[in-house]
Design a protein around this motif. Structure first.
Motif, PDB file in Angstrom:
ATOM      1  N   THR A 163       0.786  -1.196   0.105  1.00  0.00           N
ATOM      2  CA  THR A 163       0.095   0.069  -0.131  1.00  0.00           C
ATOM      3  C   THR A 163       0.749   1.224   0.047  1.00  0.00           C
ATOM      4  N   THR A 164       0.608   2.326  -0.923  1.00  0.00           N
ATOM      5  CA  THR A 164       1.219   3.245  -0.852  1.00  0.00           C
ATOM      6  C   THR A 164       0.106   4.515  -0.979  1.00  0.00           C
ATOM      7  N   LEU A 165       0.413   5.684  -0.051  1.00  0.00           N
ATOM      8  CA  LEU A 165      -0.530   6.937   0.042  1.00  0.00           C
ATOM      9  C   LEU A 165       0.209   8.056   0.183  1.00  0.00           C
ATOM     10  N   LYS A 166      -0.069   9.308  -0.410  1.00  0.00           N
ATOM     11  CA  LYS A 166       0.531  10.485  -0.260  1.00  0.00           C
ATOM     12  C   LYS A 166      -0.587  11.342   0.162  1.00  0.00           C
ATOM     13  N   SER A 167      -0.103  12.318   1.138  1.00  0.00           N
ATOM     14  CA  SER A 167      -0.669  13.385   1.529  1.00  0.00           C
ATOM     15  C   SER A 167       0.378  14.627   1.793  1.00  0.00           C
ATOM     16  N   GLY A 168      -0.077  15.540   0.868  1.00  0.00           N
ATOM     17  CA  GLY A 168       0.958  16.592   0.668  1.00  0.00           C
ATOM     18  C   GLY A 168       2.193  16.220   0.317  1.00  0.00           C
ATOM     19  N   SER A 169       3.452  16.628   0.880  1.00  0.00           N
ATOM     20  CA  SER A 169       4.650  16.152   0.357  1.00  0.00           C
ATOM     21  C   SER A 169       5.385  14.844   0.901  1.00  0.00           C
ATOM     22  N   VAL A 170       4.250  14.113   1.901  1.00  0.00           N
ATOM     23  CA  VAL A 170       4.718  12.888   2.347  1.00  0.00           C
ATOM     24  C   VAL A 170       4.195  11.830   1.774  1.00  0.00           C
ATOM     25  N   VAL A 171       4.871  10.862   1.548  1.00  0.00           N
ATOM     26  CA  VAL A 171       4.405   9.512   1.187  1.00  0.00           C
ATOM     27  C   VAL A 171       4.508   8.492   2.114  1.00  0.00           C
ATOM     28  N   ILE A 172       3.609   7.509   2.290  1.00  0.00           N
ATOM     29  CA  ILE A 172       3.757   6.363   3.184  1.00  0.00           C
ATOM     30  C   ILE A 172       3.480   5.110   2.580  1.00  0.00           C
ATOM     31  N   THR A 173       4.400   4.131   2.610  1.00  0.00           N
ATOM     32  CA  THR A 173       4.119   2.969   1.996  1.00  0.00           C
ATOM     33  C   THR A 173       4.793   1.636   2.873  1.00  0.00           C
ATOM     34  N   ASP A 174       4.292   0.421   2.698  1.00  0.00           N
ATOM     35  CA  ASP A 174       4.897  -0.704   3.288  1.00  0.00           C
ATOM     36  C   ASP A 174       5.551  -1.686   2.102  1.00  0.00           C
ATOM     37  N   GLN A 175       5.954  -1.111   0.974  1.00  0.00           N
ATOM     38  CA  GLN A 175       6.217  -1.892  -0.244  1.00  0.00           C
ATOM     39  C   GLN A 175       7.882  -2.201   0.134  1.00  0.00           C
ATOM     40  N   PHE A 176       8.193  -2.821   1.148  1.00  0.00           N
ATOM     41  CA  PHE A 176       9.577  -3.028   1.214  1.00  0.00           C
ATOM     42  C   PHE A 176       9.583  -4.470   2.292  1.00  0.00           C
ATOM     43  N   GLU A 177      10.571  -4.942   2.249  1.00  0.00           N
ATOM     44  CA  GLU A 177      10.647  -6.181   3.029  1.00  0.00           C
ATOM     45  C   GLU A 177      10.296  -6.096   4.349  1.00  0.00           C
ATOM     46  N   GLY A 178       9.368  -6.925   5.077  1.00  0.00           N
ATOM     47  CA  GLY A 178       8.858  -6.790   6.322  1.00  0.00           C
ATOM     48  C   GLY A 178       7.860  -5.697   6.392  1.00  0.00           C
ATOM     49  N   GLY A 179       7.539  -5.126   5.392  1.00  0.00           N
ATOM     50  CA  GLY A 179       6.542  -3.785   5.563  1.00  0.00           C
ATOM     51  C   GLY A 179       5.259  -4.225   5.855  1.00  0.00           C
ATOM     52  N   LYS A 180       4.540  -3.592   6.611  1.00  0.00           N
ATOM     53  CA  LYS A 180       3.129  -3.822   6.955  1.00  0.00           C
ATOM     54  C   LYS A 180       2.507  -2.642   7.359  1.00  0.00           C
ATOM     55  N   ALA A 181       1.154  -2.136   6.599  1.00  0.00           N
ATOM     56  CA  ALA A 181       0.728  -0.917   6.839  1.00  0.00           C
ATOM     57  C   ALA A 181      -0.887  -1.031   7.393  1.00  0.00           C
ATOM     58  N   ASN A 182      -1.101  -2.071   7.779  1.00  0.00           N
ATOM     59  CA  ASN A 182      -2.242  -2.365   8.499  1.00  0.00           C
ATOM     60  C   ASN A 182      -3.580  -1.191   8.209  1.00  0.00           C
ATOM     61  N   ARG A 183      -4.053  -1.251   7.006  1.00  0.00           N
ATOM     62  CA  ARG A 183      -5.217  -0.509   6.464  1.00  0.00           C
ATOM     63  C   ARG A 183      -4.957   0.874   6.689  1.00  0.00           C
ATOM     64  N   PRO A 184      -3.937   1.599   6.185  1.00  0.00           N
ATOM     65  CA  PRO A 184      -3.728   2.959   6.283  1.00  0.00           C
ATOM     66  C   PRO A 184      -4.776   3.796   5.607  1.00  0.00           C
ATOM     67  N   VAL A 185      -4.806   4.929   6.116  1.00  0.00           N
ATOM     68  CA  VAL A 185      -5.907   5.816   5.374  1.00  0.00           C
ATOM     69  C   VAL A 185      -5.272   7.230   5.695  1.00  0.00           C
ATOM     70  N   VAL A 186      -5.471   8.436   4.773  1.00  0.00           N
ATOM     71  CA  VAL A 186      -5.394   9.805   4.691  1.00  0.00           C
ATOM     72  C   VAL A 186      -6.307  10.419   5.832  1.00  0.00           C
ATOM     73  N   SER A 187      -5.558  11.144   6.807  1.00  0.00           N
ATOM     74  CA  SER A 187      -6.568  11.878   7.899  1.00  0.00           C
ATOM     75  C   SER A 187      -6.591  13.251   7.607  1.00  0.00           C
ATOM     76  N   GLY A 188      -5.773  13.666   7.015  1.00  0.00           N
ATOM     77  CA  GLY A 188      -5.410  15.076   6.805  1.00  0.00           C
ATOM     78  C   GLY A 188      -4.231  15.370   6.103  1.00  0.00           C
ATOM     79  N   ASP A 189      -3.456  16.559   6.401  1.00  0.00           N
ATOM     80  CA  ASP A 189      -2.509  17.095   5.531  1.00  0.00           C
ATOM     81  C   ASP A 189      -1.419  16.376   6.279  1.00  0.00           C
ATOM     82  N   LYS A 190      -0.718  15.675   5.464  1.00  0.00           N
ATOM     83  CA  LYS A 190       0.587  14.950   5.922  1.00  0.00           C
ATOM     84  C   LYS A 190       0.304  14.139   7.358  1.00  0.00           C
ATOM     85  N   HIS A 191      -1.033  13.729   7.376  1.00  0.00           N
ATOM     86  CA  HIS A 191      -1.391  12.978   8.760  1.00  0.00           C
ATOM     87  C   HIS A 191      -2.210  11.554   8.019  1.00  0.00           C
ATOM     88  N   PHE A 192      -1.493  10.415   8.509  1.00  0.00           N
ATOM     89  CA  PHE A 192      -1.919   9.181   8.055  1.00  0.00           C
ATOM     90  C   PHE A 192      -2.518   8.455   9.367  1.00  0.00           C
TER      91      PHE A 192
END
Length: 407
Positions: free
Chosen positions: A45-74
Motif C-alpha cells: 500500500t502506498t498513500l500520499k498526503s501533501g509532500s509525504v508518502v507512506i508505504t509498506d512496499q519493502f521487506e517486512g513492511g506492513k501498513a495495516n489499512r492506512p488511510v489519509v486523515s489530513g495534510d501529511k496525517h495518516f
C-alpha cells in the motif's frame, strides 16, 4: 549435587550484574543497521498526503489499512506495522501518524513506537488517549520531523531486514569459528540460514549443543537477540571463547524467511507437531526446520519472541515459558528447571505461562522437549526496551542458559 535454586540464581544474577556494572552491554555492530530494506514483490500500500508518502512496499513492511486523515496525517490500525515515510519536497516537513489499537481485553498492553533513521534506531515520543470504541480502545499519536528528501521507517516491532541480515551472515562465515549454511530454500526462493558457532580446535563430540532461533511470527522480533548472540559469540570476549570451547551453538535468526519479508505469510507458530509427524499439508518451512533439528538435536533451545504486555500493576513484563513438565527423566527435568530459573533471574523476569499440552503442544519448543529431550523455552523480549537492549538480551539469555546448564 546441584546447588539450591536460590544459590544458583544468586550466581547467575551476580554474573549479569557484573556485566552491567562493567559497561558490557554487547553493543550492536554498526554494520548490521545501515542499508534500506529491499523491495518486496507482493502488492503493498502506498498513500500520499501533501509532500509525504507512506508505504509498506519493502521487506517486512506492513501498513495495516492506512488511510489519509489530513495534510501529511495518516492513520494506521493495530500495533504490528512497519511503514516508510518519505518527504518528497525540497523543504522540511512534519508528518503525523495516528495508530488505533486495542488493549486486547484483560491483557494490558502498551504501544511503543520506534523509528529507523539513517541506519540508527530511536524511540518515538507519542501521546496516548482513550477511544469510545469497543475494540480499538486506544489511540497513539506521533509527529515526525523529516528533512528535505528524507525517508524514515516507523514501526511498532523493530526488525532487521532479511536481505541485510543475509549479507551480514556471509561476512560472519569468513571467520574460523562461524559456519553459515542454508537449512532450506523456501517456496519463495529464500534461504533459511543457520549460523553454527564453535571452536573448530575442540572436537564436537566433546561438546553440548545449544539452539537459538527467532520466532516465525512476523509481528514479533526474535531476529534481534539472535543477531546479538551471533555478534558476541564471534567476538573476542573471553566468555565467548569459553562457550565456543564447550558448546556448539546454532543460531537461526529467521525460522520463516518468507514471513520475514512478506507480512501476509501464514503464521507457522503451531505447525511443529504436524511437521514432526510428517504431515504434508503443514508449512514446508517448518517441515524443513524439523528435519534439520532431528539431524542436529539440541540439548537446550531458546526461541525468542516479542512482547508488549504490562503486568496488572502497570509494570512491563517479559514472558518465559518452559516445558519441564514434559520430562519423565529427573535429570532432564532438573536441567529444564535450572534454565527456567536462570531466565527468570534476568532483569524484569517472570513466568507468564508454562508450556502445557492444552495450549502449547503444537509449538516447536514443546515438540523439541517431548520428542528430542531438549530443555526448550520461549523467551519474549519486551518492545519498550528498544533495539539495543534486546540485542544485548540475546547475549544475556545465552550466558545465563550456559551458566545454568554447567552447574
Amino acid at each position: 549435587m546441584a546447588a539450591p535454586w536460590n544459590v544458583r540464581l544468586g550466581r547467575i544474577s551476580r554474573l549479569m550484574l557484573a556485566a552491567h556494572l562493567t559497561g558490557c552491554y554487547y553493543m550492536a555492530s554498526a554494520d548490521t543497521l545501515p542499508g534500506a530494506p529491499a523491495p518486496r514483490k507482493t502488492p503493498g500500500t502506498t498513500l500520499k498526503s501533501g509532500s509525504v508518502v507512506i508505504t509498506d512496499q519493502f521487506e517486512g513492511g506492513k501498513a495495516n489499512r492506512p488511510v489519509v486523515s489530513g495534510d501529511k496525517h495518516f492513520q494506521l490500525t493495530g500495533w504490528d506495522f512497519r511503514v516508510r515515510l518519505t518527504n518528497t519536497s525540497h523543504t522540511p516537513a512534519t508528518a503525523r501518524v495516528s495508530c488505533l489499537w486495542a488493549t486486547d481485553g484483560a491483557q494490558q498492553r502498551q504501544l511503543y513506537l520506534h523509528c529507523l533513521r539513517n541506519g540508527q534506531w530511536e524511540d518515538v515520543h507519542a501521546r496516548e488517549s482513550e477511544r469510545a470504541d469497543a475494540k480499538l480502545d486506544r489511540q497513539t499519536d506521533a509527529e515526525l520531523s523529516l528533512d528535505a528528501g528524507e525517508e524514515i521507517y516507523l514501526v511498532g516491532p523493530f526488525w532487521i531486514p532479511y536481505s541485510r541480515l543475509s549479507a551480514w551472515l556471509q561476512e560472519k562465515a569468513k571467520l574460523d569459528v562461524c559456519h553459515v549454511s542454508s537449512i532450506h530454500r523456501t517456496p519463495d526462493g529464500r534461504d533459511m540460514w543457520v549460523a553454527t558457532i564453535t571452536d573448530p580446535a575442540v572436537p564436537e563430540a566433546e561438546k553440548r549443543r545449544l539452539l537459538l532461533l527467532g520466532t516465525p511470527q512476523v509481528s514479533e522480533w526474535g531476529e534481534v537477540p539472535c543477531a546479538g548472540a551471533i555478534e558476541f559469540l564471534c567476538g573476542t570476549d573471553a566468555r565467548a571463547a569459553e562457550i565456543r570451547e564447550r558448546w556448539v551453538v546454532d543460531v537461526i535468526p529467521y525460522s520463516d524467511p518468507d514471513a520475514a519479508v512478506n507480512a501476509d505469510v501464514p503464521n507457522q507458530l503451531f505447525e511443529a507437531r504436524a511437521a514432526a509427524e510428517g504431515k504434508r499439508d503443514c508449512n514446508p518451512n517448518m517441515r524443513a526446520l524439523w528435519r534439520w533439528l532431528e539431524a542436529h538435536p539440541p540439548d537446550i533451545a531458546i526461541e525468542f519472541h516479542g512482547e508488549n504486555r504490562l503486568k496488572p500493576d502497570g509494570r512491563y513484563n517479559r514472558v518465559y515459558a518452559n516445558v519441564a513438565e514434559t520430562f519423565e527423566a529427573k535429570r532432564r527435568a532438573a536441567l529444564s528447571a535450572r534454565l527456567r530459573d536462570a531466565l527468570i533471574s534476568l532483569p524484569d523476569g517472570s513466568i507468564g505461562t508454562n508450556l502445557t499440552p492444552d495450549t502449547w503442544q503444537d509449538t516447536l519448543a514443546y515438540v523439541l522437549a517431548q520428542r528430542l529431550g531438549t530443555a526448550a523455552f520461549l523467551y519474549a523480549v519486551h518492545q519498550r526496551y528498544g533495539f539495543q537492549a534486546n540485542w544485548s538480551r540475546g547475549v544475556e539469555a545465552l550466558i545465563a542458559a550456559v551458566e545454568a546448564a554447567e552447574l
